[in-house]
Design an enzyme around this catalytic site. Structure first.
Site, PDB file in Angstrom:
ATOM      1  N   HIS A 114       4.535  -9.310   2.347  1.00  0.00           N
ATOM      2  CA  HIS A 114       4.202  -7.985   2.895  1.00  0.00           C
ATOM      3  C   HIS A 114       4.379  -7.889   4.786  1.00  0.00           C
ATOM      4  O   HIS A 114       4.351  -7.196   5.401  1.00  0.00           O
ATOM      5  CB  HIS A 114       2.966  -7.389   2.375  1.00  0.00           C
ATOM      6  CG  HIS A 114       3.221  -6.887   1.116  1.00  0.00           C
ATOM      7  ND1 HIS A 114       3.065  -7.550   0.008  1.00  0.00           N
ATOM      8  CD2 HIS A 114       3.952  -5.797   0.841  1.00  0.00           C
ATOM      9  CE1 HIS A 114       3.597  -6.697  -0.935  1.00  0.00           C
ATOM     10  NE2 HIS A 114       3.962  -5.735  -0.776  1.00  0.00           N
ATOM     11  N   GLU A 170       8.895  -2.214 -11.385  1.00  0.00           N
ATOM     12  CA  GLU A 170       8.745  -3.461 -10.533  1.00  0.00           C
ATOM     13  C   GLU A 170       8.580  -4.740 -11.519  1.00  0.00           C
ATOM     14  O   GLU A 170       8.408  -6.041 -10.851  1.00  0.00           O
ATOM     15  CB  GLU A 170       8.043  -3.615  -9.413  1.00  0.00           C
ATOM     16  CG  GLU A 170       6.677  -2.967  -9.474  1.00  0.00           C
ATOM     17  CD  GLU A 170       5.985  -2.759  -8.416  1.00  0.00           C
ATOM     18  OE1 GLU A 170       6.370  -3.327  -7.232  1.00  0.00           O
ATOM     19  OE2 GLU A 170       4.959  -2.059  -8.437  1.00  0.00           O
ATOM     20  N   ASP A 218       9.276  -6.985  -6.144  1.00  0.00           N
ATOM     21  CA  ASP A 218       8.310  -7.480  -7.105  1.00  0.00           C
ATOM     22  C   ASP A 218       9.248  -7.726  -8.384  1.00  0.00           C
ATOM     23  O   ASP A 218       9.219  -8.911  -9.040  1.00  0.00           O
ATOM     24  CB  ASP A 218       7.300  -6.554  -7.485  1.00  0.00           C
ATOM     25  CG  ASP A 218       6.037  -6.927  -6.683  1.00  0.00           C
ATOM     26  OD1 ASP A 218       5.899  -8.047  -6.224  1.00  0.00           O
ATOM     27  OD2 ASP A 218       5.558  -6.111  -5.949  1.00  0.00           O
ATOM     28  N   CYS A 262      13.471   1.276  -3.869  1.00  0.00           N
ATOM     29  CA  CYS A 262      12.705   1.116  -2.700  1.00  0.00           C
ATOM     30  C   CYS A 262      12.270  -0.156  -2.009  1.00  0.00           C
ATOM     31  O   CYS A 262      11.628  -0.254  -1.209  1.00  0.00           O
ATOM     32  CB  CYS A 262      11.282   2.086  -2.799  1.00  0.00           C
ATOM     33  SG  CYS A 262      10.268   1.337  -4.090  1.00  0.00           S
TER      34      CYS A 262
HETATM   35  C1  PEP Z   1       8.531  -3.540  -4.263  1.00  0.00           C
HETATM   36  O1  PEP Z   1       7.793  -4.481  -5.051  1.00  0.00           O
HETATM   37  O2  PEP Z   1       9.756  -3.687  -4.391  1.00  0.00           O
HETATM   38  C2  PEP Z   1       7.833  -2.545  -3.603  1.00  0.00           C
HETATM   39  C3  PEP Z   1       8.465  -1.825  -2.952  1.00  0.00           C
HETATM   40  O3  PEP Z   1       6.539  -2.586  -3.272  1.00  0.00           O
HETATM   41  P1  PEP Z   1       5.748  -3.758  -2.493  1.00  0.00           P
HETATM   42  O4  PEP Z   1       6.720  -4.062  -1.504  1.00  0.00           O
HETATM   43  O5  PEP Z   1       4.827  -2.875  -1.695  1.00  0.00           O
HETATM   44  O6  PEP Z   1       5.160  -4.639  -3.331  1.00  0.00           O
HETATM   45 MG    MG Z   2       5.884  -4.042  -5.439  1.00  0.00          MG
END
Ligand code: PEP
Ligand code: MG
Length: 585
Positions: free
Chosen positions: A194, A438, A462, A509
């Site tokens: 993140h 995910e 994920d 996403c």
């Molecule tokens: C993902 O896991 O692809 C996602 C978009 O959520 P995050 O990156 O916030 O875990």
């Molecule tokens: Mg995620």
């Protein structure tokens, strides 16, 4: 000149003076104090200890409110430890008897306690040892008046170099700094951590996972951060500086060309619309997203409301943030994802709490945490439903792994609607409800899930982590984290097919959708909607506009026939180059 390699996580190049954030070690400036100053020094030690205890008490209060009493109790135990008379007595004795400075005395005593526990060689005692190390750091921070917060006092543009930046530290990088942070590089961190995603949101070039390099620097050196190729160059020579200035000029030309695409439709050469939405972490990004030509917000990571501040947001804080996003999205859809706290997304005040989980990525995080803490969850749901009365809002639950979990989340959403109804508050009842896919379990059961949600959003960050068993934030296994792995492609195909059979919309996403080379593949799999980092949207649109559906399907078929992630990614890179030769830098 010294070049270090890492993982490129946010594109662009910056050149500036190094601002080195110390790793965890503190420098202790003096070991002894004057004999006649001993009592003053003891008083100074007690004042620092009082401040540490106050801090722990504040964290205890916040953790209790946010996560429940049992978590607050952990901080209670820390406070007791800090006040333990035999421990504080030993520190005092060293100051009084040996004229040691409070800093040196605290370190000696606390490290000895930690060493004894560590040498017992079991997990439980190792974790208790970590508590002593934490206390040492907290005390030193107060005694030395020196903290990582020094980053909030920047007076000129710098390049930040650190061992690690947590997502909450990254979220605050430019908040108090007049955008003086030009870019950053860290020793640790993985490709879709993140911290990496936030660098993209802040639109500053970043390189992570460089491994040890800070000892080569003292601060103030000229540094180039090359976020395109994952390089950090310390003390560059004139020829290198010149080369980078040239490549920056070329990048600006490409960026200007892409800017001209903003108002053009996102349709393939054969007229198929591909909706490009934006991923955001902060409300202020919504306008920015729309200015980049996004067709709405496909993922609003609301947990950053918790990460950018030191206290729990209230329902009004949530409402204000969501209302801003809705307003600035100009009537376009906004997918608000409920809290996805935990793993690396931990509010500063409860860092210790989450750190004690044996495996936070598989632990009490995200929807699991919300379902165990209904006040936390309901506060957010109330605000979303109230804000939804003013725009095209959709709710999305993260980290769903079982049907039961999804049903519980929906049931709580129903309860919140009833509460709002009873209170006569304005809200929207028929909000579309979706889920992130995910976790491999959810992908495998996509058919069943599709019957119970309005839409899917595939979170490849994920999904890859859990499918390939590769920690997304660990640079040591970054080479094994591959979006192009055939298992991932097959899972995406499976989810898209299940959504189509049940007439549900589906988007991707994760960071995979921000990488232009994957766009033809995803379109070829049948995706007609992608949600990406705002700054990549113009580039993605360029790829859409140079593609036909037939070509995309041909690319997807060929990629499917390959057995290795490396071959898939090389093939897709080649295809992108022939589709958009000018866009690849
Ligand atoms: C993902 O896991 O692809 C996602 C978009 O959520 P995050 O990156 O916030 O875990
Ligand atoms: Mg995620």
């Amino acid at each position: 000149m010294l070049t270090r390699r890492g993982i490129a996580v946010s594109p662009g190049v910056v050149i500036g003076p190094a601002f080195v954030l110390g790793s965890e070690g503190f420098r202790i400036p003096r070991r002894f104090v004057q004999v006649d100053a001993v009592e003053t020094e003891i008083a100074r030690f007690h004042a620092a200890l009082d401040s540490v205890c106050e801090e722990i008490a504040t964290n205890q209060k916040l953790a209790t409110e946010q996560l429940g009493k049992q978590y607050g109790a952990i901080f209670g135990a820390h406070r007791q430890m800090a006040r333990d008379p035999s421990l504080t007595g030993e520190i005092e004795e060293l100051i009084r008897e040996k004229s040691h400075s409070p800093e040196y005395a605290s370190c000696r005593v606390l490290r000895r306690y930690a060493n004894v526990l560590e040498n017992l060689g079991n997990q439980y005692h190792a974790e208790r040892a970590a508590d002593f190390h934490d206390l040492e750091k907290q005390l030193l921070r107060h005694l030395l008046g020196e903290s990582r917060e020094e980053l909030t006092h920047l007076t000129e543009p710098v390049v930040v170099l650190a061992h690690n930046l947590t997502p909450s530290e990254t979220a605050k990088l430019n908040q108090h700094n007049n955008n003086f942070v030009l870019g950053f590089a860290t020793e640790v961190g993985g490709p879709t951590s993140h911290t990496a995603i936030l660098a993209g949101a802040l639109e500053i070039p970043a390189v992570v996972g460089i491994s040890k390099f800070l000892s080569d620097l003292s601060g103030g050196e000229t540094v180039i951060i090359d976020g395109n190729h994952g390089r950090v160059i310390i003390d560059p020579d004139e020829a290198t500086l010149e080369r980078y200035r040239d490549s920056e000029a070329r990048r600006r030309t490409v960026a200007e060309r892409l800017e001209s695409l903003v108002s053009l439709p996102s349709v393939t050469l054969d007229g198929e619309p591909i909706q490009l939405l934006g991923n955001i972490e902060f409300p202020s990004e919504a306008a920015h997203c729309m200015n980049r030509g996004a067709a709405g917000i496909g993922l609003y990571r609301t947990e950053f409301l918790y990460l950018e501040r030191n206290a729990n947001p209230t329902e009004d804080d949530h409402f204000a943030a969501y209302s801003q996003v809705i307003r600035e999205s100009r009537g376009q859809p906004v997918v608000i994802r409920t809290l996805d706290l935990g793993a690396d997304k931990v509010p500063g005040f409860s860092q210790q709490l989450f750190d004690s989980a044996p495996n936070p990525v598989l632990g009490l995080r995200s929807i699991r945490l919300c379902l165990r803490n209904l006040p936390l969850f309901k506060t957010q749901l109330r605000a979303i439903l109230r804000a939804a009365a003013h725009g095209d809002v959709r709710i999305m639950f993260p980290m769903i792994s079982t049907l039961l979990e999804l049903r519980q989340a929906k049931m709580i959403l129903g309860d919140v609607m009833e509460d709002l109804e009873e209170q006569g508050l304005e809200f929207k009842r028929d909000v579309p409800v979706g889920m992130m896919v995910e976790i491999p379990a959810a992908a495998m059961l996509a058919e069943e899930f599709a019957r119970e949600v309005d839409f899917f959003s595939i979170g490849t960050n994920d999904l890859i982590q859990y499918t390939l068993a590769v920690d997304r934030s660990d640079p040591n296994v970054a080479d094994l984290y591959r979006s192009g792995d055939p298992s991932i492609l097959r899972m995406i195909r499976h989810v898209v097919a299940a959504a189509a059979r049940n007439n549900r919309s589906v988007t991707v996403c994760g960071q995979m959708s921000s990488d232009p080379k994957f766009l033809p593949l995803l379109v070829g799999f049948g995706l007609r909607q992608l949600s990406a980092t705002p700054q990549t949207i113009p580039k993605l649109k360029e790829v859409v506009r140079s593609l036909t559906i037939e070509k995309a399907e041909e690319i997807a078929r060929h990629a499917d026939s390959l057995e290795l992630a490396r071959d898939v990614e090389n093939y897709l890179r080649g295809e992108l180059q022939s589709l958009c030769p000018d866009s690849v830098i």
